[in-house]
Design a protein around this motif. Sequence first.
Motif, PDB file in Angstrom:
ATOM      1  N   CYS A 109       9.958 -42.495  -6.641  1.00  0.00           N
ATOM      2  CA  CYS A 109      10.978 -42.729  -5.624  1.00  0.00           C
ATOM      3  C   CYS A 109      11.208 -44.225  -5.460  1.00  0.00           C
ATOM      4  O   CYS A 109      10.259 -44.980  -5.246  1.00  0.00           O
ATOM      5  CB  CYS A 109      10.544 -42.121  -4.298  1.00  0.00           C
ATOM      6  SG  CYS A 109      11.696 -42.538  -2.979  1.00  0.00           S
ATOM      7  N   THR A 111      13.949 -45.254  -3.414  1.00  0.00           N
ATOM      8  CA  THR A 111      14.879 -45.396  -2.290  1.00  0.00           C
ATOM      9  C   THR A 111      14.289 -46.384  -1.267  1.00  0.00           C
ATOM     10  O   THR A 111      13.093 -46.669  -1.296  1.00  0.00           O
ATOM     11  CB  THR A 111      15.149 -44.007  -1.673  1.00  0.00           C
ATOM     12  OG1 THR A 111      15.712 -43.193  -2.690  1.00  0.00           O
ATOM     13  CG2 THR A 111      16.140 -44.073  -0.519  1.00  0.00           C
ATOM     14  N   PRO A 113      12.948 -46.978   1.827  1.00  0.00           N
ATOM     15  CA  PRO A 113      11.593 -47.058   2.389  1.00  0.00           C
ATOM     16  C   PRO A 113      10.513 -47.268   1.321  1.00  0.00           C
ATOM     17  O   PRO A 113       9.609 -48.086   1.505  1.00  0.00           O
ATOM     18  CB  PRO A 113      11.428 -45.717   3.115  1.00  0.00           C
ATOM     19  CG  PRO A 113      12.819 -45.314   3.459  1.00  0.00           C
ATOM     20  CD  PRO A 113      13.657 -45.768   2.295  1.00  0.00           C
ATOM     21  N   CYS A 114      10.617 -46.566   0.217  1.00  0.00           N
ATOM     22  CA  CYS A 114       9.616 -46.741  -0.846  1.00  0.00           C
ATOM     23  C   CYS A 114       9.765 -48.115  -1.494  1.00  0.00           C
ATOM     24  O   CYS A 114       8.782 -48.772  -1.841  1.00  0.00           O
ATOM     25  CB  CYS A 114       9.743 -45.634  -1.897  1.00  0.00           C
ATOM     26  SG  CYS A 114       8.924 -44.104  -1.382  1.00  0.00           S
ATOM     27  N   CYS A 150      15.054 -40.472  -2.490  1.00  0.00           N
ATOM     28  CA  CYS A 150      14.053 -40.046  -1.500  1.00  0.00           C
ATOM     29  C   CYS A 150      13.534 -38.616  -1.707  1.00  0.00           C
ATOM     30  O   CYS A 150      14.301 -37.668  -1.800  1.00  0.00           O
ATOM     31  CB  CYS A 150      14.659 -40.166  -0.105  1.00  0.00           C
ATOM     32  SG  CYS A 150      13.505 -39.668   1.185  1.00  0.00           S
ATOM     33  N   LEU A 151      12.220 -38.490  -1.768  1.00  0.00           N
ATOM     34  CA  LEU A 151      11.597 -37.178  -1.937  1.00  0.00           C
ATOM     35  C   LEU A 151      11.046 -36.652  -0.618  1.00  0.00           C
ATOM     36  O   LEU A 151      10.273 -35.699  -0.579  1.00  0.00           O
ATOM     37  CB  LEU A 151      10.486 -37.255  -2.996  1.00  0.00           C
ATOM     38  CG  LEU A 151      10.985 -37.447  -4.440  1.00  0.00           C
ATOM     39  CD1 LEU A 151       9.808 -37.670  -5.387  1.00  0.00           C
ATOM     40  CD2 LEU A 151      11.803 -36.268  -4.919  1.00  0.00           C
ATOM     41  N   GLY A 152      11.430 -37.306   0.471  1.00  0.00           N
ATOM     42  CA  GLY A 152      11.085 -36.791   1.802  1.00  0.00           C
ATOM     43  C   GLY A 152       9.666 -37.094   2.250  1.00  0.00           C
ATOM     44  O   GLY A 152       9.166 -36.432   3.153  1.00  0.00           O
ATOM     45  N   ALA A 153       9.010 -38.047   1.617  1.00  0.00           N
ATOM     46  CA  ALA A 153       7.650 -38.400   2.046  1.00  0.00           C
ATOM     47  C   ALA A 153       7.608 -39.882   2.418  1.00  0.00           C
ATOM     48  O   ALA A 153       6.579 -40.538   2.252  1.00  0.00           O
ATOM     49  CB  ALA A 153       6.651 -38.092   0.933  1.00  0.00           C
ATOM     50  N   CYS A 154       8.711 -40.378   2.959  1.00  0.00           N
ATOM     51  CA  CYS A 154       8.860 -41.820   3.230  1.00  0.00           C
ATOM     52  C   CYS A 154       7.747 -42.360   4.125  1.00  0.00           C
ATOM     53  O   CYS A 154       7.363 -43.516   4.005  1.00  0.00           O
ATOM     54  CB  CYS A 154      10.179 -42.126   3.911  1.00  0.00           C
ATOM     55  SG  CYS A 154      11.490 -40.987   3.553  1.00  0.00           S
ATOM     56  N   MET A 159       5.668 -43.609  -2.949  1.00  0.00           N
ATOM     57  CA  MET A 159       5.110 -42.381  -3.499  1.00  0.00           C
ATOM     58  C   MET A 159       5.801 -41.992  -4.805  1.00  0.00           C
ATOM     59  O   MET A 159       6.861 -42.507  -5.139  1.00  0.00           O
ATOM     60  CB  MET A 159       5.237 -41.246  -2.484  1.00  0.00           C
ATOM     61  CG  MET A 159       6.637 -40.890  -2.025  1.00  0.00           C
ATOM     62  SD  MET A 159       7.566 -39.864  -3.180  1.00  0.00           S
ATOM     63  CE  MET A 159       6.626 -38.346  -3.134  1.00  0.00           C
TER      64      MET A 159
HETATM   65  S1  FES Z   1      12.211 -43.179   0.413  1.00  0.00           S
HETATM   66 FE1  FES Z   1      10.648 -42.586  -0.932  1.00  0.00          FE
HETATM   67  S2  FES Z   1      10.079 -40.654  -0.168  1.00  0.00           S
HETATM   68 FE2  FES Z   1      11.693 -41.225   1.119  1.00  0.00          FE
END
Ligand code: FES
Length: 218
Positions: A109, A111, A113-114, A150-154, A159
């Motif tokens: 990921c 995106t 946040p990551c 995003c895989l929803g574990a931000c 991750m």
């Molecule tokens: S931005 Fe990486 S899991 Fe949401």
Amino acid sequence: MRPKFEQYADYQPETFEFSDKKAVEEIISRYPAYGKKSAVMPLLDLAQRQVAKHGPYGPYKDGGGWIPRAAMDKIAEIIEQPKIKVYEVATFYSMYKLAPVGKFLIQLCTTTPCWLCGSSGLLKVCEEFCGVHPGETSEDGLFTLEEVECLGACVNAPMAQINDDYYEDLTPDIFKDVLQALKDGKEVPIGSQTGRKGSMAQNGPTSMADKAKELGVI
Ligand code: FES
């Protein structure tokens, strides 16, 4: 990465049969007879997992799961739909791989946040340790790298998903160790790699600590 639908690639098997007929029947039984076509997605998933387990067809000795054209045709036959209906679904969803991938499919990921938490460093690890850029498979066929949204574990960023599992709270060093362990065939704990429980704050719960204790979370 979206592997191409290479209908006439020479690694495509001529025919495909499901080895677990009971699993096929169980999937079909979930739907009313008039809605048999709804079984298309779980059947595609079953085919992909079968190839991962019993395949492989293609260039990688221990490759991961993907869906040969013959498997799509077989599914069309089972659900009594035109082949194009199955191709449409298989080519739309990125979780279905339509060309060979490595034994470990890394979905990294990147995106915001990551990225803010260091996913660029993880990308570098993939490039240096596995020798792959996004969209590529390593020479030994072990790793395929995909850059994903995003895989929803931000909350546990950064991750990566590797095959079915999430690896969270990664640093470049931890990620390298995870990849090395997978390469060596060792068990790697999934989830947070820093021991964080679920998605609570790094230093422990900030509220409802009593409840967390009562439930055995901390
Ligand atoms: S931005 Fe990486 S899991 Fe949401």
